[in-house]
Design a protein around this motif. Structure first.
Motif, PDB file in Angstrom:
ATOM      1  N   MET A  22      42.953  43.827  35.685  1.00 43.25           N
ATOM      2  CA  MET A  22      41.812  42.951  35.423  1.00 43.25           C
ATOM      3  C   MET A  22      42.065  41.641  36.175  1.00 43.25           C
ATOM      4  O   MET A  22      43.177  41.120  36.164  1.00 43.25           O
ATOM      5  N   GLY A  23      41.037  41.120  36.852  1.00 39.32           N
ATOM      6  CA  GLY A  23      41.181  39.818  37.506  1.00 39.32           C
ATOM      7  C   GLY A  23      42.195  39.858  38.633  1.00 39.32           C
ATOM      8  O   GLY A  23      43.219  39.183  38.603  1.00 39.32           O
ATOM      9  N   ALA A  82      41.116  47.792  40.594  1.00 32.35           N
ATOM     10  CA  ALA A  82      41.221  46.340  40.513  1.00 32.35           C
ATOM     11  C   ALA A  82      39.823  45.783  40.269  1.00 32.35           C
ATOM     12  O   ALA A  82      38.880  46.135  40.984  1.00 32.35           O
ATOM     13  N   LEU A  83      39.698  44.942  39.258  1.00 24.14           N
ATOM     14  CA  LEU A  83      38.403  44.369  38.897  1.00 24.14           C
ATOM     15  C   LEU A  83      38.468  42.851  38.982  1.00 24.14           C
ATOM     16  O   LEU A  83      39.494  42.255  38.653  1.00 24.14           O
ATOM     17  N   ASP A  84      37.375  42.229  39.383  1.00 24.84           N
ATOM     18  CA  ASP A  84      37.296  40.770  39.284  1.00 24.84           C
ATOM     19  C   ASP A  84      35.833  40.348  39.200  1.00 24.84           C
ATOM     20  O   ASP A  84      34.966  40.957  39.833  1.00 24.84           O
ATOM     21  N   ILE A  85      35.600  39.299  38.461  1.00 26.56           N
ATOM     22  CA  ILE A  85      34.256  38.732  38.326  1.00 26.56           C
ATOM     23  C   ILE A  85      33.860  37.960  39.584  1.00 26.56           C
ATOM     24  O   ILE A  85      32.689  37.717  39.834  1.00 26.56           O
ATOM     25  N   CYS A  86      34.861  37.608  40.383  1.00 26.86           N
ATOM     26  CA  CYS A  86      34.664  36.745  41.558  1.00 26.86           C
ATOM     27  C   CYS A  86      34.478  37.611  42.807  1.00 26.86           C
ATOM     28  O   CYS A  86      35.359  38.401  43.167  1.00 26.86           O
ATOM     29  N   ALA A  87      33.322  37.456  43.480  1.00 30.41           N
ATOM     30  CA  ALA A  87      33.012  38.295  44.649  1.00 30.41           C
ATOM     31  C   ALA A  87      34.041  38.117  45.757  1.00 30.41           C
ATOM     32  O   ALA A  87      34.437  39.090  46.413  1.00 30.41           O
ATOM     33  N   HIS A 128      36.660  30.588  36.843  1.00 29.60           N
ATOM     34  CA  HIS A 128      37.064  31.710  35.980  1.00 29.60           C
ATOM     35  C   HIS A 128      38.550  32.041  36.120  1.00 29.60           C
ATOM     36  O   HIS A 128      39.129  32.684  35.247  1.00 29.60           O
ATOM     37  N   ALA A 129      39.140  31.621  37.234  1.00 28.94           N
ATOM     38  CA  ALA A 129      40.563  31.928  37.429  1.00 28.94           C
ATOM     39  C   ALA A 129      41.440  31.108  36.495  1.00 28.94           C
ATOM     40  O   ALA A 129      42.583  31.492  36.219  1.00 28.94           O
ATOM     41  N   LEU A 130      40.911  29.987  36.023  1.00 29.03           N
ATOM     42  CA  LEU A 130      41.753  29.040  35.283  1.00 29.03           C
ATOM     43  C   LEU A 130      41.294  28.776  33.858  1.00 29.03           C
ATOM     44  O   LEU A 130      42.135  28.519  32.982  1.00 29.03           O
TER      45      LEU A 130
END
Ligand SMILES: C[S@@+](CC[C@H](N)C(=O)[O-])C[C@H]1O[C@@H](n2cnc3c(N)ncnc32)[C@H](O)[C@@H]1O
Length: 236
Positions: free
Chosen positions: A66-67, A87-92, A152-154
């Protein structure tokens, strides 16, 4: 909410955006990696290196990160005996960055990268032998908005992402699957503890290490297990 942690994360965010020396490439764990704008940089803190080194990858098993950020952990998982990595992430930008680093390191055939808010992009039946998240462990207060994808990373406003992770991740584990969380003492352990309690998960500290940057931070790799008996425990 811890104001020291919030200030530390805000300073780290500024560094990501304003540092004129932010590299487009970096070397970590003996490999060269691309780093795109807007993606969490594994160069400003040791967090990515520590967790990537500590994870007991399930050799021959499936691994979900995740992330994924720049993709370091996902690529190392694919190189460490996991034949199928997601692998997943909310950030394009993180999704594209991970795809590029997977191709660069020759594991594109074993690594699927999807843009996803938590587990939303997965099918309900998808299961993994290990799920790991190096989380955005700084709790942001009510009213705080993650204005950019990099936020979102922090920051996790009111630990809403953590709550969803704790509720949803167990549904995506195989029967003996393991759930790991990369955390630190900048995170709110009391809030995490109560959320784990609600999700019927116990917490075990697998490994921890203190590192002194501008201040001393303890990085912690936690394992969350379905709790069958008794109360929440944190064992060292
Ligand atoms: C601390 S960074 C870690 C990045 C990378 N794994 C590393 O170790 O360098 C946390 C990552 O979680 C991602 N993230 C935060 N909230 C998320 C959500 N709701 N769904 C998916 N990814 C999320 C962020 O975009 C970020 O890439």
């Amino acid at each position: 909410m811890n104001t020291r942690s919030l200030a530390r994360a805000q300073a780290l965010l500024r560094k990501h955006v304003e540092d004129p020396a932010r590299p487009a490439e970096f070397n970590l764990l003996g490999r060269d990696w691309e780093l795109m704008d807007g993606v969490f940089a594994p160069t400003y803190t040791p967090v990515t290196e520590l967790f990537t080194t500590w994870i007991p990858y399930p050799s021959g098993g499936t691994f979900l990160e995740m992330g994924c950020g720049a993709g370091v952990t996902a690529v190392v998982a694919a190189q460490s005996g996991c034949p199928r990595v997601t692998a997943l992430d909310i950030c394009a930008a993180a999704v594209e960055n991970t795809r590029r680093n997977a191709a660069r390191h020759g594991v594109g055939d074993r690594l699927r990268v999807l843009r996803s808010d938590m587990f939303d992009a997965l099918g309900p039946e998808e299961r993994f032998d290990m799920i790991f998240w190096n989380s955005n462990f700084v709790e942001a207060p009510e009213g705080f908005v993650n204005e950019t994808e990099l936020h979102h990373a922090l920051f996790d406003p009111q630990y809403q992402a953590h709550r969803r992770f704790l509720e949803q991740a167990p549904r995506h584990l195989t029967e003996d699957g393991r759930l790991l969380l990369g955390f630190s003492d900048l995170g709110s352990s009391s809030l995490l503890r109560s959320m784990c309690d609600e999700a019927h998960l116990s917490v075990t500290l697998l490994r921890a290490e203190k590192r002194t940057l501008e201040e001393t931070i303890e990085f912690q790799l936690l394992e969350l297990r379905a709790r069958r008996h008794g109360r929440w425990v944190m064992t060292r």
